[in-house]
Design a protein around this motif. Structure first.
Motif, short mmCIF file in Angstrom:
data_model
loop_
_atom_site.label_atom_id
_atom_site.label_comp_id
_atom_site.label_asym_id
_atom_site.label_seq_id
_atom_site.Cartn_x
_atom_site.Cartn_y
_atom_site.Cartn_z
N ILE A 84 0.87 -1.18 0.00
CA ILE A 84 0.00 0.00 0.00
C ILE A 84 0.90 1.22 0.00
O ILE A 84 1.78 1.36 0.86
N GLU A 85 0.67 2.14 -0.94
CA GLU A 85 1.47 3.36 -1.01
C GLU A 85 0.56 4.57 -1.14
O GLU A 85 -0.39 4.57 -1.93
N ILE A 109 4.07 -0.62 3.66
CA ILE A 109 3.14 0.51 3.82
C ILE A 109 4.01 1.76 3.74
O ILE A 109 4.90 1.96 4.57
N LYS A 110 3.74 2.60 2.73
CA LYS A 110 4.64 3.74 2.50
C LYS A 110 3.86 5.03 2.31
O LYS A 110 2.85 5.06 1.60
N PHE A 111 4.35 6.11 2.96
CA PHE A 111 3.78 7.44 2.82
C PHE A 111 4.86 8.35 2.25
O PHE A 111 5.93 8.52 2.84
N ILE A 136 7.54 -0.19 7.00
CA ILE A 136 6.69 1.00 7.14
C ILE A 136 7.60 2.20 6.97
O ILE A 136 8.56 2.39 7.73
N VAL A 137 7.32 3.05 5.95
CA VAL A 137 8.22 4.13 5.59
C VAL A 137 7.46 5.44 5.48
O VAL A 137 6.39 5.51 4.86
N ASN A 156 7.04 -8.62 13.67
CA ASN A 156 7.70 -8.99 12.42
C ASN A 156 7.84 -7.80 11.48
O ASN A 156 7.55 -7.89 10.28
N ILE A 157 8.30 -6.65 12.03
CA ILE A 157 8.54 -5.47 11.21
C ILE A 157 9.99 -5.51 10.74
O ILE A 157 10.92 -5.51 11.55
N ARG A 158 10.19 -5.53 9.45
CA ARG A 158 11.53 -5.54 8.90
C ARG A 158 12.18 -4.18 9.01
O ARG A 158 13.36 -4.07 9.36
N GLU A 159 11.43 -3.12 8.73
CA GLU A 159 12.01 -1.78 8.72
C GLU A 159 10.94 -0.75 9.05
O GLU A 159 9.83 -0.80 8.50
N LEU A 160 11.28 0.16 9.95
CA LEU A 160 10.41 1.30 10.26
C LEU A 160 11.27 2.55 10.12
O LEU A 160 12.21 2.77 10.88
N THR A 161 10.97 3.37 9.10
CA THR A 161 11.76 4.56 8.79
C THR A 161 10.85 5.78 8.86
O THR A 161 9.86 5.87 8.14
N ILE A 162 11.22 6.72 9.73
CA ILE A 162 10.41 7.93 9.92
C ILE A 162 11.31 9.14 9.75
O ILE A 162 12.19 9.40 10.58
#
Length: 389
Positions: A84-85, A109-111, A136-137, A156-162
């Motif tokens: 989802i983007e 999931i990307k914003f 999640i980015v 099980n989150i591979r990457e969370l970038t804020i």
């Protein structure tokens, strides 16, 4: 009677096929690309998210839309979604709690470019139940605040970038996360204590390009983490017990930062710490030798530039520190050991003498005057006494 049964069967078959046809119809205002199984909903006429997708489609793109809110359970009929983007959605301002609940196969999931999305609410990313690694980015999306328990029970989150902007991290904002491989946060201006309560199995926690103080117990409860890294940031103060409550951490590293004051016992009470690394920073003040005290198996404090003063004299007792850490530009980047030899011994004696000259006690006076001056003073007093007689 048999005729009625046949008619009923034909009606049922028609409705079944009709419902399937509806289900496989592309949502209004969207385009469906069967080759890549992608649905793209684009344009200002798109004001809400689609409530369903054609069967088998795995990617949903919301671009340049007028969507304002991602509501609770928005994707409950899209269990097969993998990606989802949200791209360039200026009106998007709210992600409600449990918005992504039930997406078991989701991977991304990307914003990107959502300037109205400035706050992440409590439980916004709870209940996803993903069975595979999830990214999640947030990019070019100026998050100002993350509320407590935003990612409650995420797993099980591979990457969370804020990549935030003047970002405030509320207490418990990263609490109750079961597994997160890579957490990268930038643009932080405020961190409240205990942001990681009951979170385990983080591989790398990375703060960069930020400006914040580190209060006591900021990272308390974070455990089983490979690398906690603060890099390319301004940190005016690191409080006592700033890192206390951490358990089983392989590396804590401060790298290429502008550090103000590192308080005494800032790194104390970290249980089972492998290595403490303080590398290539500019440091304003170390309270005492306890400022870098920890239970780490290994401590590396190298290539730091300090605002040197005579309080740095204690560092000469540790040869490797005094030789590989340097004074500020006013001292031409000399090693701590060279600075102490050149300045502090001489200045310290002068300072002691000046201080003793102002002490009112007799012992202070005797230290401040030479024997000859003291003898002259006594003689004058005796003559003054004789004159009075």
């Amino acid at each position: 009677m048999r005729l009625q049964n046949v008619e009923f069967f034909l009606l049922f078959l028609f409705l079944f096929k009709y419902s399937n046809a509806l289900r496989d119809t592309c949502p209004i205002g969207c385009k469906c690309d069967e080759d890549i199984q992608q649905v793209t909903c684009e344009g200002q006429q798109v004001v809400t998210l689609p409530d369903r997708l054609p069967s088998g489609y795995e990617i949903l793109i919301i671009r340049n839309s007028s969507v304002r809110t991602i509501e609770k359970n928005s994707f409950r009929k899209m269990e097969k979604l993998v990606q989802i983007e949200f791209e360039n959605n200026p009106n998007l301002g709210t992600v409600e709690k449990l918005a992504f609940k039930g997406l078991k196969k989701i991977r991304l999931i990307k914003f990107t470019g959502c300037p109205g999305l400035t706050e992440l609410q409590k439980n916004a990313f709870s209940g996803i139940q993903n069975q595979v690694g999830l990214k999640i980015v947030f990019e070019k999306t100026p998050i100002h605040r993350i509320e407590g328990h935003t990612f409650r029970n995420a797993q099980n989150i591979r990457e969370l970038t804020i990549s935030g902007e003047e970002l405030a991290l509320s207490r418990h904002c990263f609490a109750n996360i079961n597994q997160l491989d890579f957490l990268t946060v930038s643009g932080v201006v405020l961190i409240e204590p205990e942001i990681f309560t009951n979170s385990t199995r983080f591989h790398v926690v990375h703060f960069k390009n930020s400006q914040f103080d580190i209060p006591p117990q900021t990272f308390s409860s974070l455990s089983h983490t490979s690398h906690l890294l603060i890099e390319h940031s301004k940190v005016p103060s690191i409080a006592p017990d700033a890192f206390s409550g951490l358990t089983t951490i392989q590396v804590i590293e401060l790298h290429a930062c502008q550090l103000g004051t590192i308080s005494a016992r800032a790194f104390a009470n970290v249980e089972n710490l492998g290595e403490l690394k303080i590398l290539r920073n500019t440091i304003g003040d170390l309270d005492t030798s306890e400022s870098i005290m920890s239970k780490a198996l290994k401590t590396r404090m190298e290539e730091n530039t300090l605002e040197c003063n005579c309080g740095m004299k204690w560092m000469t007792s540790v040869e490797e520190m005094s030789d590989i850490n340097f004074c500020s530009t006013t001292a031409s980047f000399r090693s701590i050991r060279s600075f102490v030899k050149a300045k502090c011994l001489h200045n310290t004696s002068q300072k002691t003498q000046r201080k003793s000259n102002h002490l009112p006690s007799i012992s202070g006076v005797s230290r401040g005057f030479s024997p000859s001056i003291l003898l002259i003073s006594i003689t004058i007093l005796l003559r003054f006494r004789d004159f009075r007689i």
